[in-house]
Scaffold this motif. Sequence first.
Motif, mmCIF file in Angstrom:
data_model
loop_
_atom_site.group_PDB
_atom_site.id
_atom_site.type_symbol
_atom_site.label_atom_id
_atom_site.label_comp_id
_atom_site.label_asym_id
_atom_site.label_seq_id
_atom_site.Cartn_x
_atom_site.Cartn_y
_atom_site.Cartn_z
ATOM 1 N N ILE A 95 -0.192 -154.982 123.003
ATOM 2 C CA ILE A 95 0.594 -154.557 124.167
ATOM 3 C C ILE A 95 0.918 -155.779 125.018
ATOM 4 O O ILE A 95 0.258 -156.820 124.918
ATOM 5 C CB ILE A 95 -0.107 -153.463 125.015
ATOM 6 C CG1 ILE A 95 -1.378 -153.983 125.681
ATOM 7 C CG2 ILE A 95 -0.385 -152.228 124.188
ATOM 8 C CD1 ILE A 95 -1.994 -153.001 126.674
ATOM 9 N N SER B 233 -8.024 -146.513 123.595
ATOM 10 C CA SER B 233 -7.888 -145.905 122.269
ATOM 11 C C SER B 233 -8.192 -146.900 121.151
ATOM 12 O O SER B 233 -8.503 -146.500 120.036
ATOM 13 C CB SER B 233 -6.489 -145.311 122.086
ATOM 14 O OG SER B 233 -5.515 -146.338 122.012
ATOM 15 N N PRO C 296 2.407 -142.608 135.027
ATOM 16 C CA PRO C 296 2.491 -142.663 133.566
ATOM 17 C C PRO C 296 2.273 -144.082 133.036
ATOM 18 O O PRO C 296 1.652 -144.276 131.994
ATOM 19 C CB PRO C 296 3.903 -142.172 133.270
ATOM 20 C CG PRO C 296 4.250 -141.305 134.443
ATOM 21 C CD PRO C 296 3.559 -141.940 135.619
ATOM 22 N N HIS C 297 2.754 -145.077 133.773
ATOM 23 C CA HIS C 297 2.551 -146.485 133.380
ATOM 24 C C HIS C 297 1.061 -146.792 133.256
ATOM 25 O O HIS C 297 0.594 -147.352 132.270
ATOM 26 C CB HIS C 297 3.190 -147.424 134.410
ATOM 27 C CG HIS C 297 2.550 -148.775 134.467
ATOM 28 N ND1 HIS C 297 2.851 -149.751 133.558
ATOM 29 C CD2 HIS C 297 1.592 -149.280 135.280
ATOM 30 C CE1 HIS C 297 2.103 -150.823 133.832
ATOM 31 N NE2 HIS C 297 1.340 -150.554 134.871
ATOM 32 N N GLN C 298 0.297 -146.419 134.278
ATOM 33 C CA GLN C 298 -1.133 -146.696 134.279
ATOM 34 C C GLN C 298 -1.841 -145.934 133.171
ATOM 35 O O GLN C 298 -2.685 -146.492 132.461
ATOM 36 C CB GLN C 298 -1.739 -146.325 135.632
ATOM 37 C CG GLN C 298 -1.224 -147.175 136.773
ATOM 38 C CD GLN C 298 -1.499 -146.550 138.123
ATOM 39 O OE1 GLN C 298 -1.479 -145.328 138.270
ATOM 40 N NE2 GLN C 298 -1.756 -147.382 139.120
ATOM 41 N N GLU C 299 -1.501 -144.658 133.026
ATOM 42 C CA GLU C 299 -2.109 -143.834 131.980
ATOM 43 C C GLU C 299 -1.863 -144.433 130.594
ATOM 44 O O GLU C 299 -2.772 -144.496 129.765
ATOM 45 C CB GLU C 299 -1.567 -142.405 132.029
ATOM 46 C CG GLU C 299 -1.971 -141.628 133.263
ATOM 47 C CD GLU C 299 -3.444 -141.248 133.290
ATOM 48 O OE1 GLU C 299 -4.101 -141.243 132.235
ATOM 49 O OE2 GLU C 299 -3.936 -140.959 134.392
ATOM 50 N N ASN C 300 -0.626 -144.879 130.334
ATOM 51 C CA ASN C 300 -0.285 -145.446 129.021
ATOM 52 C C ASN C 300 -1.044 -146.735 128.747
ATOM 53 O O ASN C 300 -1.553 -146.936 127.644
ATOM 54 C CB ASN C 300 1.224 -145.696 128.913
ATOM 55 C CG ASN C 300 2.019 -144.418 128.813
ATOM 56 O OD1 ASN C 300 1.494 -143.371 128.449
ATOM 57 N ND2 ASN C 300 3.290 -144.502 129.157
ATOM 58 N N ALA C 301 -1.102 -147.621 129.728
ATOM 59 C CA ALA C 301 -1.783 -148.901 129.527
ATOM 60 C C ALA C 301 -3.288 -148.699 129.321
ATOM 61 O O ALA C 301 -3.874 -149.272 128.404
ATOM 62 C CB ALA C 301 -1.517 -149.832 130.704
ATOM 63 N N SER D 153 -4.798 -145.927 128.357
ATOM 64 C CA SER D 153 -4.957 -145.200 127.101
ATOM 65 C C SER D 153 -4.844 -146.136 125.904
ATOM 66 O O SER D 153 -5.608 -146.032 124.944
ATOM 67 C CB SER D 153 -3.910 -144.090 127.012
ATOM 68 O OG SER D 153 -4.012 -143.426 125.782
ATOM 69 N N SER D 154 -3.895 -147.077 125.961
ATOM 70 C CA SER D 154 -3.728 -148.038 124.860
ATOM 71 C C SER D 154 -4.979 -148.887 124.667
ATOM 72 O O SER D 154 -5.437 -149.085 123.549
ATOM 73 C CB SER D 154 -2.534 -148.961 125.122
ATOM 74 O OG SER D 154 -1.337 -148.259 125.068
ATOM 75 N N ASP E 52 2.105 -154.939 131.089
ATOM 76 C CA ASP E 52 1.756 -153.521 131.216
ATOM 77 C C ASP E 52 0.513 -153.282 132.074
ATOM 78 O O ASP E 52 0.232 -152.147 132.448
ATOM 79 C CB ASP E 52 1.552 -152.889 129.841
ATOM 80 C CG ASP E 52 2.837 -152.830 129.036
ATOM 81 O OD1 ASP E 52 3.927 -152.879 129.648
ATOM 82 O OD2 ASP E 52 2.753 -152.744 127.801
#
Length: 153
Positions: A74, A15, A4-9, A11-12, A78
């Motif tokens: 960010i 996006s 989830p950490h990798q996906e969030n970073a 994605s940020s 991250d």
Amino acid sequence: MNTPHQENAISSILSHSRKVKKIGAGKWMASCVMPDHNDKNPSMGVTLKPDGVILARCFGCGASGSDICHAIGINPVDLFPPTANPRYTKQQRSSFSAWQLLHALEGDLIFLVVAANQMKKDGRFDQSDVDCFVKICERINESLQYLEGSRHG
């Protein structure tokens, strides 16, 4: 499998970008997110390394991962996977190998492929592309000089 950490970073970063294109497993090119860079052709590379580290760099304006993180709000931390031991122990290194230098130049080579495709599409480069080509040539020449020096040193 990504955490989830990798996906969030990732994605940020993506996006906030335009013209995002996946170019391989864990690799994307996109328009730069830096406010002063009017990026017409995607020149920002984002890579998820096998160790979970996320690399981000604009090969047009030279923005680093830290610059990109600050531009989109960010924390640069991250870009690194969570760890129970957040301290970094500096490793002793005598020199970089040819493989390490080629790996470091990988983003430049990706940019050249993207630029060549753009040239094929519309038949021209703008001045920022030409400036970037010059920087890429300088980095390649510096790498060659480094390798020559490490062989003789």
